[in-house]
Every structure is written in structure tokens, then in C-alpha cells.
Design an enzyme around this catalytic site. Structure first.
Site, PDB file in Angstrom:
ATOM      1  CG  ASN A  43      -1.904  -1.088   1.206  1.00 28.53           C
ATOM      2  OD1 ASN A  43      -2.669  -1.242   0.266  1.00 28.53           O
ATOM      3  ND2 ASN A  43      -1.876  -1.911   2.246  1.00 28.53           N
ATOM      4  CE1 TYR A  44       0.434   4.488   3.707  1.00 30.85           C
ATOM      5  CE2 TYR A  44       0.449   2.248   4.525  1.00 30.85           C
ATOM      6  CZ  TYR A  44      -0.081   3.513   4.528  1.00 30.85           C
ATOM      7  OH  TYR A  44      -1.143   3.806   5.336  1.00 30.85           O
ATOM      8  CG  LEU A  45       6.977   0.423   0.214  1.00 32.64           C
ATOM      9  CD1 LEU A  45       7.812  -0.796   0.486  1.00 32.64           C
ATOM     10  CD2 LEU A  45       7.659   1.681   0.704  1.00 32.64           C
TER      11      LEU A  45
END
Length: 939
Positions: free
Chosen positions: A896-898
Site C-alpha cells: 500500500n505504501y511503496l
DNA sequence: GACCCGACTTGTTCCTACCATG
DNA sequence: CATGGTAGGAACAAGTCGGGTC
């Protein structure tokens, strides 16, 4: 809002329905929970909620929210409410129980640790040389654990006092949930540290037995120190997100104490010339303005006096933003262009570009067929033009959701007993009883909230006679049922191959039929096409609704969304849909409202779909855009620390936390959910200010439960100005008051939107996560290293991000065991190496004086030794990796973030097969990135 | 503009199929 | 071949954020 709580003591009756939470109510304040009437006012804002609590708690007159600000004064004068408050003995028991449990955990872990510690000393000597952050980490460990233990042991002292001073409710919550969770997290953390210790100790062991394993540990040290150096060189400013726990994590060496300190120093130097005393006095008049009025005011201010530079910025940014569509990205990221080109060339090369139904106006059906035959087709939607008109699709066809199988009554020999007597339950009651019986061994069933809720809901489905009889859960004997379910799952596990295969086939069938939809001419996978089966609601943390019955969803509850001209899914026979709609502005295929929290649930597409992928891509593009203006934004909020207006100041400090610590925004929550917070909803009790702590200045200690009731604990040296501001913010406030009482996520996001279109609080999380990955990869990757070593580096970079984002997980069940095993293996390997070395020595002696033959033998032995060493290295890498990951969940950040393009680029640049980083599902999800990013991609 | 809610993302835990290992 | 451990995926809870409504 007129938070005038009509409810006073008497109201707690109604509140009790909700169980535990209200037990502490004790008549001291109203139980807002149940009555809907109250709900609305409570829902209003957690801030108000807490205020209410305090108010009630104080037993003083009720303040309307508009007089909120005045509260401060009142509070200050009546700081004593603490004493009045004690948690009920029940709670205490409860808590102590919990504590005991976790203490047990502790003790076993402690053992582990102490063993390790024993081994540690030699090693430490060795290590000191390199000044690795391990040392630092150890120190940190000590500090942490000492502070932790302080906390735990003194739970009755300071902490308790704090709690006592807060409202009952709070008290309760913080006690049971908090304590427990805290303990849990604490212990996890401790564990984490311990494990590290362990880890290092094991190394020490070896080192004491000769620095045989030098290689790997040295490498680690090297990496660490390297990373440190890098960091040292570039003092981490605001723009370097602080990695939590970094101090104890070798890979994040840079962040920890040093960096944070340095950041502090840095900032300090910046402000040296501005004596604190000159902090603009807080504008009292402002302070008294209620939020609403303030909002208006703020607007004015921002239009006028506030910051001209900002406005300018705004404008310029807006321009950019307006034009922003996917094609426009090229405009602002030149780096992307080359990639795209590459991409396309690659594509043509590897003309796997099978069928691209794309933009030709071919009829969906034709395409569909085509696709069916060519299974492995990839729809390269990312190469198509993007429409940005808010519609998500033009054609959508699917088969509807799959419902949970109907209830199968228990065989007649499985009995339920009430009060020792056999009782044949009606089918409905039996089904619900079964839900409970299945969970008998679960922790949930020890929680009184859970049990109360369950019993209440269970009785609702009973026949009147049953309900009349069954009133006490403790008299219920579910054991036979439980045993039965266990035996069933046992049986299932032991199914024969054929049975399994049959089952699998059947599932595939269903998946084939219901698991896909046709959207704009492409067949795409659906995410969750099965409707959730009935069961007991399992909230996380101390959820007031845990144990409630989640009832069976019927077709009559379900909304279907699809194209008008599509084949509309048929409801199961004898049923009909609640509604069929054709809304192409949303992405869901079906939805229903879950009865426990009244939340909508959706059937949506799989992450590999265009709809999701595009959004994902967009998300990272926004984050990259933030990258371009982050400096300005930082400048901006730093300037705002001095703002006259309290609201602006609070906003600026909150933003600083969000940026630097990657905190979540922190929306307000109502009472029907677990009490967790994010940045904007932080309360005074969640931070501690230390002018000096462990040799660092201006330390803020965060300790609160965040999303999913995961504890966030972090000691952060901050800039002096931030610190001073915090002091002002908490002045005259009670523990349960909001830290940022002038701030909420809406205001914050509005402000952010002004700074950069599309910017919201969560973008900072994405941005900081991705940028951290990129930086860490740069630092940690040794171009000459082997692939496994590179993978370790990647995992460490990933881990740094996970730590930053506080992504935790429960320690896997068999962890310590498997670590033991691994360690044994390693030891064995070492012994082998020892032997081999001796052998070699002798052989070489022999070789010196001896013949060719002996020389050959010597060479052979050398090689054997090398091989062994390699193996050992591998094992050690594995050990490090696994141990470091024990309490850290990498998945969430990865997913979800990278920005996947960072990882893809890294893989391509370093010759690491993408499969080593992304598994199949992940590759599906990130297909766009894999296709799109070349080795030179820069976030 | 407060409040509410819908839509969608983010997050953890649980389950299980699969794999290595003895 | 049994066993244990684990990665991967399903399940589903819990956030964020925007927009509509009153």
C-alpha cells in the site's frame, strides 16, 4: 453543537447495555452509547465526547461546547478531579489478569533474552569498534526497556494517576484495553529488542569461538555503519522521516537517536537566534473563538494576512494540478518519459502484448471470447488514454455475489447443556450458539463485553421459551459443540486427495463463474465475490460491539450494480435483490449493509484490475508530486509554528508530526468504536514532554493506540519550537482533552489542498514511505553483493518503512522454536567450519613441505571450507532477516505504501529477479509498474 | 458549516495449501 | 510419509476522505 448532555447519572442505565465500557460509568457520567438520540450528539466529535466526559466527570456544571475554551480555565482551577476516580474493581481484576498474561509472555521472553545477554558481552567488545548502531540500539534497548518496565511496574503510580484523573470511561478504556494492549505491544517491542539482543548474542557466541562468522556480521555492521555515515553526512532535517525504533534496528541505523538528535540540533541552531521568550504570545482572543467561528476566521486570515508566499505557491501549484491528467505526468516528471519509451520498446520486443482489446471499438463480447481463449492476456490499460470524467466504467456485467451456504444443523448426538441439563435448541439459536462454540478457545470469550453482547444478541434469536430459560452464559455448556466443530475441521484436514481435488475443482468452478466480471470489454477478477457469512463480530482492541451477532445476509439485503444493458445477475431462486442499480460513478458490483456497525460492505474488483491499479498509480503520482513541493510545505509549516493564531499553530505542529512520523490523520470516532486515535485526535494523555530524556533534548514521547488498536510508542526529539508549542497546547488541559483542540482532519486537509491540489494527510504517509524505501535501497544495496544479500538489503529497506509506518504483527506462533532450530543449525555449521579449519591448517602444513598431492588435498579443503562458510552466511542472513521481522509486518507497506516502480527499478538495476520481491499476486497487482518502470526510475 | 454517510484504501489475523525436512 | 512451518491469500475490520443534506 449543544453538547449539553441531557444525560446525567441516571443515563448510565441505558448505557450499560453496551457492556463493559459502561461499567465504569458508575453513574458518574452518561453512557452515551446506546440511545440514538444521544448518539448524534456524541457522534459530533470525539473531542466533544471527551470533553463531555470530563465535564461529567468533574461533576461540575455542563459546559456547552461553545464554552469549551473556557473549560481550560476551569480545569486548571480544578485539576484535582483525579482522586475521585477509581476504576471499578472489576476492571482492575480484568486488567491485572491481562497483565498477568502478558507478564507470562514476558518472562519466557526474558529467559530467552537473558540467555542471549550472557553471550553478548564478548561480542559487544568486538562490536564496539565499529560503533555500529547495534550498540546504540542496545543502549536504546536499555532505555526503552527501562522506561517500559518503569511504566509497567509503576502502573499504579504515575500512569494510573493519569488515568484516574481522566474520566471514568477513559479510565476504563485505558486501563483494560490500554493496559493490555500496551502490555502486549510493549512486550512485543521488548521482544523485538530482545530478539535483536538474542541475535547479536548468538553472533557473539560465535565470535567468541573465533570470528569465523565475521563475514556476515561484518557485512551487517558495514551496512549499518555505512548507512549511518551517509546519514551523518546529511543531517536529517524535517524531511527525513523518523524511523521508529530505528535505534534498535541495524538497518535504520541512521534514524535513531543520532539522527533525531541531529535533527534537533539542526533545528535548534536554526532557532537559536530567536529566543523563546519571543514566541509570539498566543492570541487569547483567538483562543476563545469556537471552532466554527474560527474556521470562518481562518479563511479570512488565509486569504489575507496569513501567508502571501503560500498563496503564490498555491496558484502556481494549482496550475500544475489543473492540467494534471495522466499524460500530464510527463510534464512534471521527465524521468518518466524515458521509461515510457523504454517500456514501449520493450513491449514491442517481447510482443507478449497478446490481445489488447483496447481502444478499438470492438464489441465487448467479442473481446471477451478472445480473452477467454488466450488466458494469459494482459490488458495494458496504463498505456491507454485516461478518461477523467468521474465515470468508472461504461459497461459492467457480472453474476452477482455468492452467498454463504445455508446452516446445517448439528447432528443429534451433539448436545448443548444449560445449567447441566440437556437442551435442544431451535435451529436459529443453535446456529448462533455454534458461532460462540467455535470460539471457545479464543481470547474473545474471556472478555465480558464480548460475552454480554453475545448473550444479548443470542437471546434475540431464541424462541421465547429459550430466552426465558437462558439468561446466564456461564451456565451454558458448549463443549460438545466445540468438540464437534473441532472434529469436523479435523476431518476436513484429513480429507483424501480425491476429496480435496474435488473440492478444489468445485471452488474453481465457482471462482470461474462468479469470480470475474466483464468491464469495458475486459474480463477482470473480482476481489471478494463471496458475501460474508454470519458470525460473531470480532472488533479489534476494546471494541464495544465485539461479540454481537453478524446476521446472515440475504439477497433482499443486497444491492446490485451493473450496466443497464448487461445481463443482470439472477438472485438465488425464491429471492430477489434489494435493488439493482446502474451507477457507473462507483466501482462496486454489489453492496449490503452489515448490521453490527451499519456499515456498507462492497463487492469490488481485485487489485490487479484496471480500476484499482489506476487509482494506485494515481496515488503514487500524487505522492511524487508532493515530493516536488515538500520543501516548501515544510518551510511553510515551520513558519506556522510561530503563527499568532492558535489554530494555525496547531495545524503546523500536527502537520509536522504527520510528515515526520508518518502518523495517520486521525478522524474523529464515535463511541461505538474502539478508542483509537491518529494525529488530529491525539489527546493530552497520549504524549509526554521531556525537556531532556536520555541525553536528548526536547523529547516527545508518544504512546497511544492507533488504527486497529495497535500501540504506537515512540520517543522523538523534536525541535524546540515544536516542544514549546506543545507545552502551550497542553496548558490547562486535562489528560482527556484533545491535544489539537482547534484542529480536525477536515480543516487540515482543506489546508493541505491549498498547498497542493490532491494533497491530504495520508499522502505524507505514502510519500515518506516511498521516499524512505528509495533512500534506504540506495544506501543499503551493495552492487557487488550476491542476490540473496541484495534481497536482504531490500527487506531491510522495506522494514525501515514498516517501522516508520508502525506496521506490526503478532509474533508468529512458532517463532522462538524455529529460531532455536535455525540457531542450532548455525552452530552445527560453525562446528563444521571449525573442524574444516583445523583440517585445513594441518593440510596446509603438510602441503608446504609436501607433495603435489598434498597441495591438492589442501586446495580441496580450502574449497570445502569456503562452501561451508557460504552456507553459514546464508543461514545467518536468514536468521537476521527472520528475527528482525518478527514483530514487523512488511506486507502492508509493500502493498500500500511503496511505489512499486521503485522496487521494479531496483530489481532491474541490480539484476534481481522481480519474483524475489513480489509474489504472483503482487506481480499481478503491480503489473503496470513492472511494465512501466525501467532501471532508472526515480520516485 | 455541522453532520452523516458512501466509497474506497489500509490493516491485521486467521486459515490452508504447500514445501522442506527428518 | 508424516510433520511442522510458512507464505500467501481470504476474510473482514478499521481507517481516510469527499460530498451531500439539512
Amino acid at each position: 453543537m449543544s453538547v449539553e448532555n441531557p444525560a446525567s447519572d441516571n443515563d448510565c442505565e441505558s448505557g450499560k447495555v453496551n457492556g463493559n465500557k459502561n461499567e465504569h460509568v458508575n453513574g458518574m457520567h452518561n453512557g452515551y452509547s446506546s440511545s440514538d438520540k444521544h448518539k448524534s450528539s456524541h457522534k459530533s466529535s470525539s473531542k466533544d465526547k471527551h470533553r463531555d466526559k470530563d465535564r461529567d466527570h468533574k461533576g461540575s456544571s455542563k459546559h456547552s461546547s461553545s464554552s469549551r475554551d473556557k473549560d481550560k480555565d476551569k480545569h486548571s482551577s480544578s485539576k484535582e478531579h483525579s482522586s475521585s476516580h477509581k476504576s471499578s474493581s472489576k476492571d482492575k481484576e480484568h486488567n491485572s489478569e491481562k497483565r498477568d498474561r502478558s507478564d507470562k509472555d514476558h518472562s519466557s521472553r526474558d529467559k530467552e533474552r537473558s540467555d542471549k545477554d550472557k553471550h553478548r558481552s564478548d561480542k559487544d567488545k568486538h562490536r564496539e569498534k565499529s560503533k555500529s548502531d547495534k550498540d546504540r540500539r542496545d543502549e536504546k534497548d536499555k532505555n526503552k526497556s527501562s522506561s517500559d518496565s518503569k511504566k509497567t511496574s509503576s502502573s499504579s503510580s504515575s500512569r494510573d494517576k493519569e488515568h484516574k484523573s481522566s474520566s471514568k470511561d477513559k479510565d476504563h478504556k485505558s486501563k483494560s484495553k490500554d493496559e493490555k494492549d500496551k502490555d502486549r505491544h510493549r512486550s512485543d517491542k521488548d521482544k523485538h529488542h530482545r530478539d535483536k539482543d538474542k541475535h547479536s548474542s548468538s553472533k557473539d557466541k560465535n565470535s567468541s569461538s573465533k570470528n569465523k562468522e565475521k563475514s556476515s556480521s561484518e557485512r551487517n555492521e558495514k551496512i549499518k555503519s555505512e548507512s549511518q555515515n551517509v546519514i551523518k553526512d546529511e543531517p536529517m532535517e524535517v524531511d527525513q522521516p523518523v524511523l521508529k525504533r530505528e535505534q534498535d534496528d541495524s538497518d535504520e541505523g541512521y534514524a535513531g537517536a543520532n539522527t533525531t538528535v541531529s535533527s534537533c540540533d539542526y533545528s535548534m541552531s536554526q532557532f537559536k537566534d530567536e529566543p523563546l521568550s519571543e514566541l509570539p504570545p498566543d492570541d487569547e482572543s483567538e483562543e476563545d473563538i469556537p471552532l466554527t467561528a474560527r474556521k470562518a476566521k481562518k479563511r479570512h486570515v488565509s486569504d489575507g494576512e496569513e501567508d502571501i508566499p503560500l498563496l503564490q505557491r498555491k496558484k502556481s501549484k494549482k496550475k500544475v494540478k489543473k492540467e494534471e491528467t495522466y499524460e500530464d505526468y510527463d510534464d512534471y516528471e521527465e524521468d518518466e518519459k524515458p521509461k515510457k519509451k523504454k517500456k514501449s520498446s520493450e513491449k514491442t520486443k517481447s510482443v507478449k502484448v497478446k490481445s489488447e482489446p483496447i481502444d478499438d471499438g470492438i464489441s465487448p463480447n467479442k473481446r471477451k471470447k478472445k480473452q477467454d481463449t488466450e488466458t494469459e492476456q494482459v490488458w495494458k490499460w496504463w498505456e491507454e488514454e485516461k478518461t477523467d470524467d468521474g465515470t468508472k466504467w461504461t459497461f459492467l456485467e457480472h453474476k452477482g455475489p455468492v452467498f454463504a451456504p445455508p446452516y446445517e444443523p448439528l447432528p443429534s448426538n451433539v448436545k448443548f447443556y444449560y445449567d447441566g441439563k440437556e437442551l435442544k435448541l431451535s435451529e436459529d439459536a443453535e446456529e448462533v450458539a455454534g458461532f460462540y462454540a467455535r470460539m471457545l478457545e479464543h481470547d474473545y470469550t474471556t472478555k465480558s463485553v464480548f460475552n454480554t453482547n453475545f448473550l444479548t444478541d443470542w437471546r434475540k434469536v431464541m424462541t421465547p421459551e429459550e430466552a426465558k430459560l437462558i439468561k446466564d452464559l456461564s451456565k451454558c455448556n458448549f463443549k460438545e459443540m466445540h468438540a464437534y466443530f473441532q472434529s469436523v475441521s479435523e476431518k476436513n484436514r484429513n480429507r483424501s486427495k480425491e476429496e480435496k481435488a474435488a473440492l478444489k475443482a468445485k471452488n474453481e468452478e465457482i471462482q470461474k463463474e462468479y469470480g470475474f466480471c466483464t468491464i469495458d470489454g475486459h474480463k477482470e477478477k473480482i476481489g471478494n465475490f463471496r458475501i460474508e457469512p454470519p458470525g460473531l463480530f470480532r472488533g479489534r482492541g476494546e471494541h464495544p460491539k465485539m461479540g454481537k451477532l453478524k446476521r446472515r445476509v440475504m439477497p433482499e439485503d443486497v444491492l446490485i450494480n451493473c450496466s443497464k444493458d448487461s445481463k443482470i445477475p439472477k438472485p438465488p431462486s425464491g429471492h430477489k435483490w434489494r435493488e439493482v442499480r446502474h451507477d457507473n460513478t462507483v466501482t462496486w458490483l454489489a453492496s449490503w449493509t452489515e448490521n453490527v456497525q451499519q456499515q456498507a460492505k462492497y463487492v469490488m474488483l481485485n487489485p490487479s484490475s484496471k480500476l484499482k491499479g489506476e487509482k494506485d498509480w494515481q496515488k503514487y503520482e500524487t505522492a511524487r508530486k508532493l515530493h516536488k513541493c515538500i520543501d516548501k510545505i515544510r518551510e511553510n509549516y515551520r513558519a506556522d509554528w510561530k503563527a499568532k493564531e492558535m489554530q494555525v499553530r496547531q495545524r503546523a505542529v500536527a502537520l509536522y508530526f504527520i510528515d515526520r512520523l508518518a502518523l495517520r490523520a486521525g478522524n474523529e470516532k464515535d463511541d461505538e468504536q474502539a478508542d483509537t486515535v491518529g494525529c488530529c485526535s491525539l489527546r493530552v494523555e497520549h504524549i509526554q514532554l521531556h525537556k531532556e530524556k536520555d541525553g536528548k533534548e526536547y523529547v516527545v514521547v508518544f504512546d497511544f493506540l492507533g488504527k486497529d488498536s495497535i500501540r504506537y510508542y515512540n520517543e522523538v526529539p523534536v525541535e524546540k519550537r515544536v516542544f514549546k508549542n506543545l507545552e502551550i497546547f497542553i496548558e490547562n488541559k486535562k489528560d482527556s482533552d484533545d491535544l489539537f483542540d482547534r484542529l480536525n482532519t477536515q480543516t487540515l486537509n482543506e489546508h493541505l489542498k491549498d498547498l497542493m491540489p490532491g494533497l491530504t494527510a495520508k499522502v505524507f504517509r505514502t510519500y515518506n514511505a516511498s521516499i524512505t524505501l528509495q533512500k534506504q535501497l540506495d544506501e543499503l544495496t551493495d552492487g557487488d553483493a550476491s542476490v540473496p544479500e541484495k534481497i536482504l538489503a531490500y527487506n531491510r529497506a522495506n522494514r525501515a518503512v514498516a517501522i516508520l509506518c508502525n506496521h506490526q504483527r503478532a509474533v508468529p506462533k512458532g517463532h522462538s522454536k524455529s529460531m532455536e532450530a535455525l540457531k542450532e543449525k548455525i552452530q552445527a555449521k560453525r562446528d563444521q567450519i571449525d573442524e574444516a579449519e583445523e583440517d585445513l591448517q594441518q593440510a596446509s602444513k603438510a602441503a608446504k613441505r609436501g607433495s603435489v598431492k598434498e597441495k591438492l588435498a589442501c586446495d580441496k579443503k580450502k574449497k570445502a571450507l569456503e562452501r561451508l562458510k557460504d552456507q553459514l552466511k546464508k543461514l545467518e542472513l536468514q536468521e537476521t532477516d527472520r528475527d528482525e521481522n518478527k514483530t514487523i509486518a512488511l506486507g502492508t507497506s509493500k502493498l500500500n505504501y511503496l511505489d512499486p516502480r521503485i522496487s521494479v527499478a531496483w530489481c532491474k538495476k541490480h539484476g534481481v529477479p522481480i519474483e524475489k520481491i513480489y509474489n504472483k499476486t503482487q506481480r499481478d497487482k503491480f503489473r503496470w509498474a513492472i511494465d512501466m518502470a525501467g532501471p532508472d526510475y526515480v520516485f
